[in-house]
Motif scaffolding. Structure first.
Motif, mmCIF file in Angstrom:
data_model
loop_
_atom_site.group_PDB
_atom_site.id
_atom_site.type_symbol
_atom_site.label_atom_id
_atom_site.label_comp_id
_atom_site.label_asym_id
_atom_site.label_seq_id
_atom_site.Cartn_x
_atom_site.Cartn_y
_atom_site.Cartn_z
ATOM 1 N N LEU A 1 0.552 -0.870 -0.009
ATOM 2 C CA LEU A 1 -0.338 0.163 -0.275
ATOM 3 C C LEU A 1 1.026 1.943 0.364
ATOM 4 O O LEU A 1 0.670 2.223 -0.922
ATOM 5 N N SER A 2 1.480 0.962 1.045
ATOM 6 C CA SER A 2 2.701 2.494 1.385
ATOM 7 C C SER A 2 3.291 2.536 -0.495
ATOM 8 O O SER A 2 3.318 3.399 -1.076
ATOM 9 N N SER A 3 3.643 1.295 -0.827
ATOM 10 C CA SER A 3 4.850 1.772 -2.845
ATOM 11 C C SER A 3 3.756 1.676 -2.898
ATOM 12 O O SER A 3 4.453 3.245 -4.223
ATOM 13 N N ALA A 4 2.275 1.423 -3.082
ATOM 14 C CA ALA A 4 1.709 2.189 -4.512
ATOM 15 C C ALA A 4 1.002 3.417 -4.157
ATOM 16 O O ALA A 4 1.082 4.021 -5.507
ATOM 17 N N SER A 5 0.980 4.196 -2.626
ATOM 18 C CA SER A 5 0.579 5.411 -2.521
ATOM 19 C C SER A 5 1.685 6.306 -2.653
ATOM 20 O O SER A 5 0.954 7.199 -2.507
ATOM 21 N N GLY A 6 2.646 6.146 -2.628
ATOM 22 C CA GLY A 6 3.353 6.533 -2.379
ATOM 23 C C GLY A 6 3.845 7.753 -1.282
ATOM 24 O O GLY A 6 4.113 8.056 -0.473
ATOM 25 N N VAL A 7 2.456 7.219 -0.205
ATOM 26 C CA VAL A 7 2.756 6.907 1.534
ATOM 27 C C VAL A 7 3.762 6.371 2.306
ATOM 28 O O VAL A 7 3.443 5.112 2.275
ATOM 29 N N PRO A 8 4.254 6.598 3.280
ATOM 30 C CA PRO A 8 5.341 5.944 3.609
ATOM 31 C C PRO A 8 5.090 5.174 3.977
ATOM 32 O O PRO A 8 3.888 5.660 5.300
ATOM 33 N N VAL A 9 5.786 4.539 5.170
ATOM 34 C CA VAL A 9 4.516 2.983 5.793
ATOM 35 C C VAL A 9 3.842 3.476 7.769
ATOM 36 O O VAL A 9 2.900 3.731 7.821
ATOM 37 N N ALA A 10 5.104 4.285 7.578
ATOM 38 C CA ALA A 10 5.039 5.181 9.111
ATOM 39 C C ALA A 10 4.094 5.956 9.232
ATOM 40 O O ALA A 10 3.147 6.585 9.697
ATOM 41 N N THR A 11 4.038 6.746 8.036
ATOM 42 C CA THR A 11 2.963 8.247 7.655
ATOM 43 C C THR A 11 1.205 7.399 7.759
ATOM 44 O O THR A 11 0.001 7.739 8.660
ATOM 45 N N LYS B 1 0.669 4.583 9.388
ATOM 46 C CA LYS B 1 0.054 3.920 10.695
ATOM 47 C C LYS B 1 -0.294 5.271 11.468
ATOM 48 O O LYS B 1 -1.228 5.057 12.348
ATOM 49 N N TYR B 2 0.386 6.660 11.232
ATOM 50 C CA TYR B 2 -0.423 7.664 11.348
ATOM 51 C C TYR B 2 -1.486 7.569 11.448
ATOM 52 O O TYR B 2 -2.625 7.965 12.612
ATOM 53 N N TYR B 3 -2.208 7.674 10.259
ATOM 54 C CA TYR B 3 -3.103 7.997 9.476
ATOM 55 C C TYR B 3 -4.040 7.112 10.114
ATOM 56 O O TYR B 3 -5.478 7.271 10.503
ATOM 57 N N LEU B 4 -3.554 5.675 10.382
ATOM 58 C CA LEU B 4 -4.894 4.757 10.963
ATOM 59 C C LEU B 4 -4.922 5.170 12.534
ATOM 60 O O LEU B 4 -6.309 4.815 13.008
ATOM 61 N N ARG B 5 -3.622 5.542 13.418
ATOM 62 C CA ARG B 5 -4.261 6.641 14.909
ATOM 63 C C ARG B 5 -5.350 6.921 14.965
ATOM 64 O O ARG B 5 -5.635 7.051 15.689
ATOM 65 N N GLU B 6 -4.718 7.847 14.165
ATOM 66 C CA GLU B 6 -5.593 8.940 14.090
ATOM 67 C C GLU B 6 -6.931 8.690 13.294
ATOM 68 O O GLU B 6 -7.886 9.930 13.727
ATOM 69 N N GLY B 7 -7.424 7.432 13.026
ATOM 70 C CA GLY B 7 -8.971 7.385 12.151
ATOM 71 C C GLY B 7 -9.353 8.116 11.232
ATOM 72 O O GLY B 7 -10.651 8.000 10.144
ATOM 73 N N LEU B 8 -7.773 8.110 10.339
ATOM 74 C CA LEU B 8 -8.223 9.774 8.519
ATOM 75 C C LEU B 8 -8.414 8.545 7.940
ATOM 76 O O LEU B 8 -9.141 8.000 6.768
ATOM 77 N N VAL C 1 -7.020 10.740 -1.302
ATOM 78 C CA VAL C 1 -8.252 12.495 -0.952
ATOM 79 C C VAL C 1 -7.582 12.509 0.642
ATOM 80 O O VAL C 1 -6.876 13.322 0.523
ATOM 81 N N ILE C 2 -6.550 11.863 1.491
ATOM 82 C CA ILE C 2 -5.636 12.748 2.905
ATOM 83 C C ILE C 2 -4.939 13.381 2.193
ATOM 84 O O ILE C 2 -4.552 13.920 2.520
ATOM 85 N N ARG C 3 -4.046 12.916 1.215
ATOM 86 C CA ARG C 3 -3.370 13.176 0.905
ATOM 87 C C ARG C 3 -2.958 14.845 0.057
ATOM 88 O O ARG C 3 -2.537 16.035 0.400
ATOM 89 N N GLY C 4 -4.597 15.088 -0.578
ATOM 90 C CA GLY C 4 -4.840 15.790 -1.222
ATOM 91 C C GLY C 4 -5.320 17.351 -0.535
ATOM 92 O O GLY C 4 -4.664 18.145 -0.607
ATOM 93 N N LEU C 5 -6.057 16.985 0.619
ATOM 94 C CA LEU C 5 -6.801 17.341 1.652
ATOM 95 C C LEU C 5 -5.682 17.832 2.442
ATOM 96 O O LEU C 5 -5.719 19.602 2.482
#
Length: 207
Positions: free
Chosen positions: A6-16, A18-25, A49-53
Motif C-alpha cells: 500500500l505504501s509503495s502504490a500510494s507513495g505514502v511512507p509506512v510510518a505515515t 500507521k499515523y493515519y490509522l491511529r488518527e482514524g483518517l 484523498v487524505i494527501r490531497g486534503l
C-alpha cells in the motif's frame, strides 16, 4: 495488499500510514494474522484523498478528520456542504464585524439563499471591513463582479457533483471540491491576472 505494498502504490511512507490509522483518517484493513492486515483499492483511494486534503488543500489533520467523517456519514449533500465549508473557513463571530461591512455584503448577496452565519458572508464582510480600514472604501464595481464570478463557480461545482453516479462519489466531490476548488480557483486567478495584465498593459513592440 500488505501495508508495504500500500505504501509503495500510494507513495505514502509506512510510518505515515500507521499515523493515519491511529488518527482514524484511514479505516483499518482486514486482519490476516496477529500483526498483519490486508488493504484494498478503497484504502489506496482514501490515502490519495487524505494527501490531497493535507498537502494541496492545506488542512490540518483535525480538519481533514472532520471532512472525512462527513464523507463517511449518511448526511445529505447540503449538510455535508455545510460541514465542509465551515471546516475550511475561518471561524468568525458576527458581533466582531462592522455592521456596515455586513450590510455591504448583504446588498451584493441580495436574493441569495444564504444563512446569516454563512462563513462566506462573514469572511466577505471582514475583507470589506479591512479594505475600509486601509482607506479603500469604494469597491462598488469590484465586489459585484466577484459575486457574479462566484455564482458561475458555484454552478460549476454543483454540475460536477451532479455528474457523479452515486452518493459516495457525490459526497467525496463535495468535500474535496470545496477544499481543492479554493486552491484551483486561486491558482487560475493568478494565471488570469497575468493574461489580462499582458493584454491591457503590454509594452509596445520595439521599433
Amino acid at each position: 495488499m500488505k501495508m508495504a505494498q500500500l505504501s509503495s502504490a500510494s507513495g505514502v511512507p509506512v510510518a505515515t500510514i500507521k499515523y493515519y490509522l491511529r488518527e482514524g483518517l484511514l479505516q483499518p484493513g482486514q486482519r490476516s494474522g496477529p500483526n498483519q492486515s490486508l488493504y484494498g483499492p478503497e484504502h489506496l483511494r482514501r490515502l490519495r484523498v487524505i494527501r490531497g486534503l493535507l498537502d494541496v488543500g492545506g488542512l490540518s489533520v483535525a480538519a481533514a478528520h472532520q471532512v472525512i467523517d462527513a464523507i463517511d456519514s449518511d448526511l445529505g449533500l447540503a449538510h455535508t456542504f455545510d460541514i465542509a465549508q465551515r471546516t475550511v473557513s475561518p471561524q468568525l463571530e458576527r458581533t466582531a464585524l462592522a455592521p456596515d461591512a455586513l450590510a455591504q455584503v448583504d446588498d451584493v448577496l441580495d436574493g441569495w439563499l444564504v444563512s446569516p452565519d454563512n462563513p462566506g458572508r462573514l469572511a466577505a464582510a471582514r475583507v470589506l471591513q479591512t479594505f475600509r480600514e486601509l482607506g479603500q472604501p469604494d469597491l462598488s464595481g469590484w465586489v459585484p463582479a466577484y459575486a457574479a464570478a462566484a455564482l458561475a463557480v458555484a454552478d460549476a461545482d454543483l454540475d460536477e457533483i451532479d455528474a457523479r453516479a452515486d452518493r459516495e462519489s457525490k459526497t467525496e466531490m463535495v468535500v474535496i471540491g470545496t477544499v481543492l476548488g479554493d486552491a484551483l480557483f486561486a491558482a487560475l486567478r493568478r494565471a488570469a491576472q497575468e493574461h489580462v495584465t499582458a493584454e491591457r498593459y503590454a509594452a509596445p513592440p520595439a521599433p
